[in-house]
Design an enzyme around this catalytic site. Structure first.
Site, PDB file in Angstrom:
ATOM      1  N   HIS A 399       5.940 123.049  77.404  1.00 21.61           N
ATOM      2  CA  HIS A 399       6.257 123.719  78.669  1.00 21.61           C
ATOM      3  C   HIS A 399       5.302 123.344  79.791  1.00 21.61           C
ATOM      4  O   HIS A 399       5.218 124.045  80.815  1.00 21.61           O
ATOM      5  CB  HIS A 399       6.212 125.231  78.496  1.00 21.61           C
ATOM      6  CG  HIS A 399       7.237 125.785  77.568  1.00 21.61           C
ATOM      7  ND1 HIS A 399       8.454 126.255  77.984  1.00 21.61           N
ATOM      8  CD2 HIS A 399       7.231 125.924  76.228  1.00 21.61           C
ATOM      9  CE1 HIS A 399       9.138 126.682  76.942  1.00 21.61           C
ATOM     10  NE2 HIS A 399       8.423 126.491  75.870  1.00 21.61           N
ATOM     11  N   LYS A 591       5.797 133.897  91.770  1.00 26.44           N
ATOM     12  CA  LYS A 591       5.434 133.132  90.571  1.00 26.44           C
ATOM     13  C   LYS A 591       3.943 133.338  90.322  1.00 26.44           C
ATOM     14  O   LYS A 591       3.235 133.838  91.188  1.00 26.44           O
ATOM     15  CB  LYS A 591       5.737 131.625  90.764  1.00 26.44           C
ATOM     16  CG  LYS A 591       5.133 131.054  92.033  1.00 26.44           C
ATOM     17  CD  LYS A 591       5.632 129.639  92.337  1.00 26.44           C
ATOM     18  CE  LYS A 591       7.066 129.630  92.806  1.00 26.44           C
ATOM     19  NZ  LYS A 591       7.860 128.578  92.159  1.00 26.44           N
ATOM     20  N   ARG A 592       3.479 132.934  89.170  1.00 23.07           N
ATOM     21  CA  ARG A 592       2.042 133.034  88.877  1.00 23.07           C
ATOM     22  C   ARG A 592       1.272 132.249  89.929  1.00 23.07           C
ATOM     23  O   ARG A 592       1.756 131.246  90.452  1.00 23.07           O
ATOM     24  CB  ARG A 592       1.755 132.472  87.480  1.00 23.07           C
ATOM     25  CG  ARG A 592       2.156 133.356  86.344  1.00 23.07           C
ATOM     26  CD  ARG A 592       1.292 134.586  86.234  1.00 23.07           C
ATOM     27  NE  ARG A 592      -0.101 134.303  85.913  1.00 23.07           N
ATOM     28  CZ  ARG A 592      -0.738 134.751  84.815  1.00 23.07           C
ATOM     29  NH1 ARG A 592      -0.083 135.479  83.930  1.00 23.07           N
ATOM     30  NH2 ARG A 592      -2.002 134.493  84.596  1.00 23.07           N
ATOM     31  N   LYS A 597       1.027 125.163  92.029  1.00 19.31           N
ATOM     32  CA  LYS A 597       2.249 125.769  92.599  1.00 19.31           C
ATOM     33  C   LYS A 597       2.137 125.843  94.126  1.00 19.31           C
ATOM     34  O   LYS A 597       3.113 126.043  94.820  1.00 19.31           O
ATOM     35  CB  LYS A 597       2.477 127.138  91.963  1.00 19.31           C
ATOM     36  CG  LYS A 597       2.792 127.083  90.466  1.00 19.31           C
ATOM     37  CD  LYS A 597       2.869 128.480  89.862  1.00 19.31           C
ATOM     38  CE  LYS A 597       3.048 128.461  88.355  1.00 19.31           C
ATOM     39  NZ  LYS A 597       4.427 128.206  87.897  1.00 19.31           N
ATOM     40  N   THR A 699      11.803 128.630  86.498  1.00 23.20           N
ATOM     41  CA  THR A 699      13.031 129.380  86.194  1.00 23.20           C
ATOM     42  C   THR A 699      13.317 130.367  87.322  1.00 23.20           C
ATOM     43  O   THR A 699      14.466 130.719  87.577  1.00 23.20           O
ATOM     44  CB  THR A 699      12.869 130.130  84.848  1.00 23.20           C
ATOM     45  OG1 THR A 699      11.604 130.772  84.835  1.00 23.20           O
ATOM     46  CG2 THR A 699      13.001 129.193  83.671  1.00 23.20           C
ATOM     47  N   LYS A 703      16.954 131.591  89.213  1.00 20.54           N
ATOM     48  CA  LYS A 703      17.361 132.977  89.471  1.00 20.54           C
ATOM     49  C   LYS A 703      17.677 133.153  90.960  1.00 20.54           C
ATOM     50  O   LYS A 703      18.679 133.772  91.332  1.00 20.54           O
ATOM     51  CB  LYS A 703      16.233 133.932  89.043  1.00 20.54           C
ATOM     52  CG  LYS A 703      15.959 133.949  87.552  1.00 20.54           C
ATOM     53  CD  LYS A 703      14.583 134.477  87.185  1.00 20.54           C
ATOM     54  CE  LYS A 703      14.277 134.222  85.719  1.00 20.54           C
ATOM     55  NZ  LYS A 703      12.834 134.443  85.370  1.00 20.54           N
TER      56      LYS A 703
HETATM   57  C1  26W Z   1      -3.416 127.972  76.581  1.00 22.75           C
HETATM   58  C2  26W Z   1      -3.037 128.780  77.728  1.00 22.75           C
HETATM   59  C3  26W Z   1      -1.599 128.587  78.117  1.00 22.75           C
HETATM   60  C4  26W Z   1      -0.744 129.689  78.115  1.00 22.75           C
HETATM   61  C5  26W Z   1       0.581 129.527  78.506  1.00 22.75           C
HETATM   62  C6  26W Z   1      -1.139 127.341  78.474  1.00 22.75           C
HETATM   63  C7  26W Z   1       0.202 127.172  78.854  1.00 22.75           C
HETATM   64  C8  26W Z   1       1.014 128.285  78.861  1.00 22.75           C
HETATM   65  C9  26W Z   1       2.458 128.154  79.240  1.00 22.75           C
HETATM   66  C10 26W Z   1       3.048 126.936  78.688  1.00 22.75           C
HETATM   67  C11 26W Z   1       2.593 128.146  80.689  1.00 22.75           C
HETATM   68  C12 26W Z   1       4.005 128.389  81.129  1.00 22.75           C
HETATM   69  O1  26W Z   1       4.439 129.502  81.199  1.00 22.75           O
HETATM   70  N1  26W Z   1       4.691 127.290  81.477  1.00 22.75           N
HETATM   71  C13 26W Z   1       5.906 127.456  82.215  1.00 22.75           C
HETATM   72  O2  26W Z   1       7.000 127.459  81.296  1.00 22.75           O
HETATM   73  C14 26W Z   1       8.235 127.685  81.965  1.00 22.75           C
HETATM   74  C15 26W Z   1       9.324 127.812  80.896  1.00 22.75           C
HETATM   75  O3  26W Z   1       9.601 126.578  80.357  1.00 22.75           O
HETATM   76  C16 26W Z   1       8.533 126.573  82.966  1.00 22.75           C
HETATM   77  O4  26W Z   1       9.721 126.879  83.651  1.00 22.75           O
HETATM   78  C17 26W Z   1       7.380 126.436  83.959  1.00 22.75           C
HETATM   79  O5  26W Z   1       7.581 125.321  84.796  1.00 22.75           O
HETATM   80  C18 26W Z   1       6.062 126.292  83.217  1.00 22.75           C
HETATM   81  O6  26W Z   1       4.949 126.322  84.104  1.00 22.75           O
END
Ligand code: 26W
Length: 858
Positions: A399, A591-592, A597, A699, A703
């Site tokens: 992701h 968004k975060r 971003k 995502t 929406k």
């Molecule tokens: C290790 C810490 C950590 C925690 C969460 C690293 C990475 C993450 C996630 C992968 C971050 C995340 O939420 N990624 C998002 O995933 C969405 C669903 O696929 C995508 O639509 C977003 O672009 C992406 O940033």
């Protein structure tokens, strides 16, 4: 077929490990509940009267109170339990149908789930909305009050966690046999408030009043080990079997929440594990000696594993407790999956035919060595056979593209915490590198880069490499993302195993993000499409195209948006005191907070507008409301400073009479699924302005487009596919594309050159560093300005002019109301592709190879 299900098939009543009741086949079959809904256990009626009876009896028998003395909390819990009863009825029939057909199951392993509030969803999915509204009104109960008591389980950070929830909803709606496995954190994502514009985090004690939507299943607990040592079981080969003697254990206790399908009978579950201390943990002697803290220390330590969600969503912190959380999830879930498999199957070679495990990013990747350990050490399957079963069972979704988000764990920590798994990872690596050397003899660079072990500067386990080596399928979450994964981050693996690499573009569930979030728009759509079939066949939205240039439709379309904006304005006034004009263009960035971003670029645009208005109050600008929302990881200082700047600019702009009526900025606190359901329907302009090549998919963009917002964005993630489908003339494009962004750096990108050449940009940065938004304090945001005038990691200044010019194009388009409304209608009409039902169908066809199982009505 007798229909008599074996004990515990519906994964209840079987206990494993310490303190478990003896688990003999004979005695377990002795107690086989007849789960086919028979007359005596029918609790749910079919009429509104039956429903009211169900409510009253649950109030009496579940809450032990009467209508006269019931509190709002009683009413909420009673309604929840009554809806749950209806879903259990369907769940029982789902379990029976799955037992009957013994299908291939999808097991979705995710460290995060953002399920959102359950009440309105379950009212919709049980078709009891109207009944409930009538009964509540008749008894003087407001649905709004009940809704506020409906707590959102915030067991995730952002995109990844919400996607997991959308996919679960779509798997159930498509009758796909599936179980989600996750962690039941006692504390979810922190509650966000602001003090002097700065984010303040407070613990999210989401189950303080209990959670009526879950079923605890203490009998289904598993024992999870940590630390300790390994020894050979018979013979000394590492390929085992070997014995692991953990020096510490905790119990994993599950509770499950029902995941109903929409417009079908299927009800799947999401099973969330909670850490419980082993039974003898309370130290009575110490308590007796008055050492109360020490007496419960061991309990606290054990239960700390599922205490709180890690609030980082893109930078791995390498905390030991986080690794314990990941293994805890994996160990409980795999034991549960094997127990379910063994109900109907005996042959391990059939395991991959009955089980596909989707790994939601690298967080649950320890499942690969854990399955090897269970097969080899506990079920005496030989190594090669076990490895083939393992590879055929797992699939991995990546992701992210950010190198700092790709998890690696110190070998030293892994060896200490999970000694047997480290042995297995070494052996997997040995076999893999041996085969690699056969195919590419002497290619040391390849060996070094593909090895599961990073050697320099510190020996670390590369979890993404382990995921790719141990899975039969790897996918990105949008076309550009999957292409960049195969061309950059995982290039060598992609050339080694091109057949493993897939793309499955994300999607969102239209039930929650259109039907529930935007009922006004939903009824307008259903009115024009002759019913709500579009809710389970979103491509039907294309039927709206015919009305895109119809005046009457455009009028009603604008009304819906305006009324939604009135709701947003009411909420904003109530929570922030900022008064919004529902007539103004609602420009949304939700968004975060993360530098890639580029919330900062949005701030630079707001300050540009502010400067223009300040310099020439007569300037014709389009009245605009800029809505920000989003959390930053608590330790992410740069993102938190941008947040502070957003609030500072908002204060200055909102209190400057020269721009009143033309520009409003509001930062809505504590963004989550529930807030998204309020903001998304009121948006006119959707900000998707990440640096091209950085946002895996997004995502929120889907929406917003589905709810008629027009996107201003870069060619990044799923923005590209949104633009391809809604049409270039219904999308505002700007900025570098991914290749240009990558080459800009190579070709001597100089942020300062943009500052020197662009007076409007210079005025903006000078205003920020000059203290205009910090009552003259020039240091307040100096580091923000220094960083973009310095390295400018995410090319904000390089994209500034193109972005601001594009925003001017947006304003010109907005001024042509009919044209804008047509663009808005076409965005909805052409976004059917972004349904998570399509996403699940793609996974089923391309990776999971599972078939739907129809669940009979009564
Ligand atoms: C290790 C810490 C950590 C925690 C969460 C690293 C990475 C993450 C996630 C992968 C971050 C995340 O939420 N990624 C998002 O995933 C969405 C669903 O696929 C995508 O639509 C977003 O672009 C992406 O940033």
């Amino acid at each position: 077929m007798s229909g008599k299900l074996p004990e515990g098939y519906d994964n209840t009543r079987r206990v494993h490990g310490e303190g478990a009741r003896p688990d003999t086949e004979a005695d377990s079959l002795a107690f086989v509940p007849e789960i086919k809904p028979g007359p005596n256990i029918r609790r749910v009626g079919t009429t509104v009267e039956d429903f009211e009876q169900n409510l009253l009896s649950n109030l009496y028998f579940q809450r032990g109170t009467t209508i006269e003395s019931a509190s709002a909390g009683d009413a909420y819990h009673t309604l929840a339990v009554t809806l749950r009863d209806r879903l259990v009825d369907r769940y029982a029939r789902t379990v029976a149908a799955h037992y009957e057909t013994n299908p291939r199951f999808v097991y979705y392993l995710s460290a995060e789930y953002m399920l959102g509030r359950q009440l309105n969803q379950n009212l919709l999915y049980t078709g009891t909305e109207q009944w409930t509204r009538e009964i509540a009104e008749a008894r003087g109960l407001s649905m709004e009050t009940l809704a506020t008591l409906d707590v959102e389980p915030g067991l995730g950070n952002g995109g990844l966690g919400r996607l997991a929830a959308c996919l679960l909803d779509s798997m159930a709606t498509l009758d796909i046999p599936a179980v989600g496995y996750g962690i039941r954190y006692d504390y979810g994502i922190f509650k966000q408030t602001f003090q002097n514009g700065e984010q303040v985090e407070r613990p999210d004690d989401w189950t303080f009043y209990g959670n009526p939507w879950e079923f605890a299943a203490p009998d289904d607990q598993h024992v999870v080990g940590f630390y300790g040592k390994t020894e050979s079981a018979n013979g000394d080969s590492m390929a085992g079997p070997r014995r692991w003697i953990p020096s510490e254990t905790v119990r994993g206790e599950p509770s499950h929440m029902l995941v109903p399908g929409y417009g079908t009978q299927t009800v799947n579950i999401v099973r969330l594990w909670r850490a419980r201390a082993s039974r003898q943990s309370f130290d009575l002697a110490r308590f007796g000696a008055g050492q109360y803290g020490e007496a419960v220390q061991h309990i606290a330590l054990s239960e700390s594993i599922s205490k709180v969600l890690y609030p980082d969503d893109s930078t791995e912190l390498g905390r030991e407790l986080r690794l314990k959380q990941q293994y805890f999830l994996v160990s409980c879930s795999l034991r549960d999956i094997i127990r379910r498999f063994q109900f109907r199957n005996r042959d391990w070679d059939a395991f991959p035919d009955k089980v596909v495990i989707q790994l939601n990013d690298t967080h649950p990747v320890l499942a690969i060595p854990e399955l090897m350990r269970l097969l080899v050490d506990e079920h005496q399957v030989d190594w090669d056979r076990a490895w083939s079963i393992t590879q055929r069972t797992f699939a991995y979704t990546c992701h992210t593209l950010l190198p700092e988000a790709l998890e690696t764990w110190p070998v030293a920590l892994m060896e200490r915490l999970l000694p047997r798994h480290m042995e297995i990872i070494y052996l997997i690596n040995h076999v893999f590198l041996r085969d690699l050397d056969m195919r590419h003899p002497g290619d040391l660079r390849l060996m070094r880069d593909l090895s599961l072990i990073q050697e320099e500067p510190e020996r670390r386990v590369r979890m993404a490499n382990l995921a790719v080596v141990g899975s039969h399928a790897v996918n990105g979450v949008a076309e550009l993302h999957s292409r960049l994964l195969a061309e950059t981050t995982l290039r060598d693996f992609a050339s080694l195993w091109p057949e493993k690499f897939h793309n499955v573009t994300n999607g969102v569930t239209p039930r929650r993000f259109v039907r529930l979030a935007n009922p006004r728009l939903s009824s307008l759509i259903s009115a024009h499409l002759g019913g709500d079939g579009w809710l389970t066949d979103l491509d039907q939205l294309a039927g709206l195209e015919a009305f895109a240039d119809d005046n009457a439709m455009r009028e009603r379309w604008r009304d819906v948006k305006r009324l939604n904006k009135v709701d947003l304005a009411a909420y904003a006034a109530r929570t922030t005191g900022v008064v919004l004009d529902p007539q103004a263009m609602c420009d949304v960035m939700i968004k975060r907070f993360h530098e890639y971003k580029r919330q900062l670029l949005k701030v630079l645009h707001v300050v540009t507008l502010y400067n223009r208005l300040r310099d020439d109050p007569a300037a014709t600008v389009v009245p605009r409301t800029v809505v920000f929302a989003g959390k930053a990881a608590p330790g992410y200082r740069a993102a938190k400073l941008v947040m502070k700047l957003v609030n500072a600019v908002a204060d200055t702009v909102n209190n400057d009479p020269r721009v009143a009526g033309a520009l409003r900025v509001v930062f809505l606190p504590d963004y989550n699924v529930t807030r998204a359901e309020l903001i998304v329907p009121s948006a006119d302009l959707s900000e998707q302005i990440s640096l091209a090549g950085k946002e895996a998919s997004g995502t929120g963009n889907m929406k917003l487009a589905l709810n008629g917002a027009v996107t201003i964005g870069t060619l990044d993630g799923a923005n590209i596919e949104i633009r391809d489908r809604v049409g270039a003339d219904n999308f505002f494009l700007f900025g570098y594309n991914a290749e240009q962004a990558m080459s800009a750096r190579r070709s001597g990108y100089s942020a300062r050159s943009f500052y020197d050449q662009d007076p409007e940009l210079r005025a903006v940065l000078d205003a920020i560093s000059g203290g205009v938004f910090s009552s003259g304090d020039r240091d307040a945001f100096a580091s923000v300005v220094d960083s973009v005038l310095g390295w400018d990691e995410y090319l904000c200044l390089g994209d500034y002019r193109s972005y601001v010019d594009c925003q001017d194009t947006v304003e010109r388009a907005w001024q042509d109301r009919e044209r804008w409304t047509s663009m808005s209608i076409r965005n909805t009409a052409r976004s059917g592709f972004f349904s998570s039902d399509r996403t699940v169908r793609d996974y089923c066809r391309g990776i999971w190879n599972v078939e739907p199982v129809r669940v009979p009505e009564e």
